[in-house]
Design an enzyme around this catalytic site. Structure first.
Site, short mmCIF file in Angstrom:
data_model
loop_
_atom_site.label_atom_id
_atom_site.label_comp_id
_atom_site.label_asym_id
_atom_site.label_seq_id
_atom_site.Cartn_x
_atom_site.Cartn_y
_atom_site.Cartn_z
N GLU A 1 0.82 -1.21 0.00
CA GLU A 1 0.00 0.00 0.00
C GLU A 1 0.86 1.26 0.00
O GLU A 1 0.51 2.26 -0.64
CB GLU A 1 -0.94 0.00 1.21
CG GLU A 1 -2.03 -1.07 1.16
CD GLU A 1 -1.53 -2.46 1.55
OE1 GLU A 1 -2.25 -3.43 1.30
OE2 GLU A 1 -0.40 -2.55 2.10
N ARG B 1 7.21 -13.16 0.89
CA ARG B 1 6.45 -11.95 1.19
C ARG B 1 6.83 -11.37 2.55
O ARG B 1 6.93 -10.15 2.71
CB ARG B 1 4.95 -12.27 1.16
CG ARG B 1 4.03 -11.12 1.53
CD ARG B 1 4.01 -10.07 0.45
NE ARG B 1 3.01 -9.04 0.70
CZ ARG B 1 2.81 -8.00 -0.10
NH1 ARG B 1 3.53 -7.86 -1.20
NH2 ARG B 1 1.89 -7.10 0.18
N GLU C 1 3.85 -4.01 -11.21
CA GLU C 1 5.28 -3.68 -11.10
C GLU C 1 6.10 -4.41 -12.18
O GLU C 1 6.88 -3.77 -12.88
CB GLU C 1 5.78 -3.97 -9.70
CG GLU C 1 5.19 -3.01 -8.66
CD GLU C 1 5.72 -3.26 -7.26
OE1 GLU C 1 6.24 -4.37 -7.00
OE2 GLU C 1 5.61 -2.35 -6.43
#
Length: 425
Positions: free
Chosen positions: A61, A271, A340
């Site tokens: 975010e 992650r 991305e």
């Protein structure tokens, strides 16, 4: 309903703290600065000037909001900017990207006391919530204090909508506190209306994730990284933002890939930082030669895997990849940002679980920039096929760049909404 929610939150608070301490075993930052989560910190300077508060949960975010935050800093230079996150990795990104230009603390836990203490110490005039961060007390006390509230880059998957519908009364109360909801797509907007949001509060502005900027300095670093990773022009497969249950699938696909492309290099980026050691052991136990990105050395010919055990480098790593596999999609997690790699012109492969990015994924698939596998067992065969067709990879990359270019502008539209709310329109 909110009072019942608050009472339940207070009851659960000791267990939330214990969970933070448990997670801190692998990531010590989770036990640091706990006071901020209770709204206990030194007040920001310049309390005479109302602030803009931007709340973004974590790294994804924050990275999505970079262009918008930079625009706010540039267009409203005298306005204090408060940026909150909930994770240590998000906190690290805020500090690395913005330094002292913003006032950064962790967001308060959603109890009446913590939220009120936070608001007294920051005095926001406008709250920008990134994506779909709806917390009853945060919204209630911000609204009660005269703070305008904008839900920016909002998305609402079918699964999330069903969850909010189960607590209909609480959901309607929260939505009633929002001045504006800037949705990523018309489908998201429809779900918000079905949950009780007034249509007049809706705007469809697109996703700010399309406004990604690849600065010349970043491009130069990516070229150097590519040269360091791809000795003898070896292909590089980047598996990004992986979760537990995905690494095993990726390693199986890599084993198949190596049968056809013996010099292929896998860059594997979990992650969550607390899983770096776990994933390193998993790769080593499977017999692969692993070099860790944090070691600061380039892989040698005998190295099979680069473990991306650094934070904040994923965008750079995408720029050095031949093909990107985006995690959170091979297991039922909803997927991660596929724009991305597309912005770099890198072909994208995902599994079937892209519920968090449905519209974006659909646009990339339709353009031929992304392959979304229905059966994750086909991952290895898909990668073999792509690496065997360099021209197809180039076409997919070009299509991805075009999709990103065609959908830019959401940040500018959001900035216009911010200015309207600040002047009371």
């Amino acid at each position: 309903m909110r009072l019942l929610y608050s009472a339940l939150f207070y009851c659960l608070l000791p267990f939330i703290v214990l969970r933070m301490l448990w997670r801190s075993r692998g990531a010590p930052d989770y036990r640091r600065r706990l006071g901020e989560r209770f709204g206990l910190f030194s007040p920001r300077v310049g309390l005479d000037q109302p602030a803009i508060w931007v709340h973004a949960v974590s790294v994804g975010e924050i990275l999505a909001a970079v262009a918008l935050i930079e625009q706010l800093l540039r267009e409203l230079p005298g306005r204090p900017l408060v940026v909150t996150t909930t994770t240590p990795t998000g906190s690290d990104r805020v500090r690395a990207l913005f330094g002292e230009r913003v006032f950064h603390v962790y967001a308060p836990w959603d109890t009446p006391g913590a939220v009120r203490r936070f608001l007294r110490r920051t005095r926001p005039q406008l709250l920008l919530l990134m994506e779909t961060e709806l917390w009853p007390n945060m919204l209630h006390y911000s609204h009660a204090g005269g703070c305008r509230i904008l839900l920016a880059n909002a998305r609402m998957s079918g699964r999330s909508a069903r969850g909010y519908a189960r607590v209909e009364k609480l959901t309607r109360a929260m939505l009633g506190k929002l001045d504006t909801v800037a949705c990523q797509s018309a489908a998201d907007a429809d779900r918000f209306v079905e949950l009780g949001l007034a249509p007049r509060a809706l705007q469809v502005t697109g996703s700010i994730k399309f406004d990604i900027e690849l600065a010349s300095e970043l491009r130069e670093r990516a070229q150097l990284l590519r040269a360091g990773l791809a000795m003898r022009l070896r292909p590089v497969v980047l598996a990004a933002s992986t979760h537990r249950g995905e690494e095993e699938q990726i390693l199986a696909a890599f084993a198949l890939l190596r049968q056809q492309f013996s010099d292929c290099l896998l860059v594997l980026v979990p992650r969550h930082p607390e899983r770096f050691e776990e994933v390193n052991s998993l790769c080593a136990s499977a017999g692969w030669q692993v070099v860790r990105r944090s070691a600061g050395i380039n892989p040698q010919a005998e190295d099979d895997i680069v473990l991306g055990d650094t934070v904040g480098e994923l965008l750079l790593l995408y720029g050095a990849a031949t093909v990107a596999v985006v995690g959170g999609s091979l297991v039922d997690h909803g997927g991660h940002n596929v724009l991305e790699p597309a912005a770099w012109g890198v072909p994208v492969v995902t599994g079937p679980h892209m519920e968090n990015f449905t519209a974006i994924a659909d646009s990339l698939v339709a353009a031929g920039a992304m392959i979304r596998l229905d059966d994750t067992a086909r991952l290895g065969a898909c990668l073999v096929e792509l690496l065997g067709q360099p021209e197809r990879c180039r076409q997919m990359g070009s299509a991805g760049r075009q999709v990103v270019a065609d959908n830019r502008g959401a940040s500018q539209r959001l900035l216009a909404l911010v200015q309207d709310l600040l002047v009371g329109r």
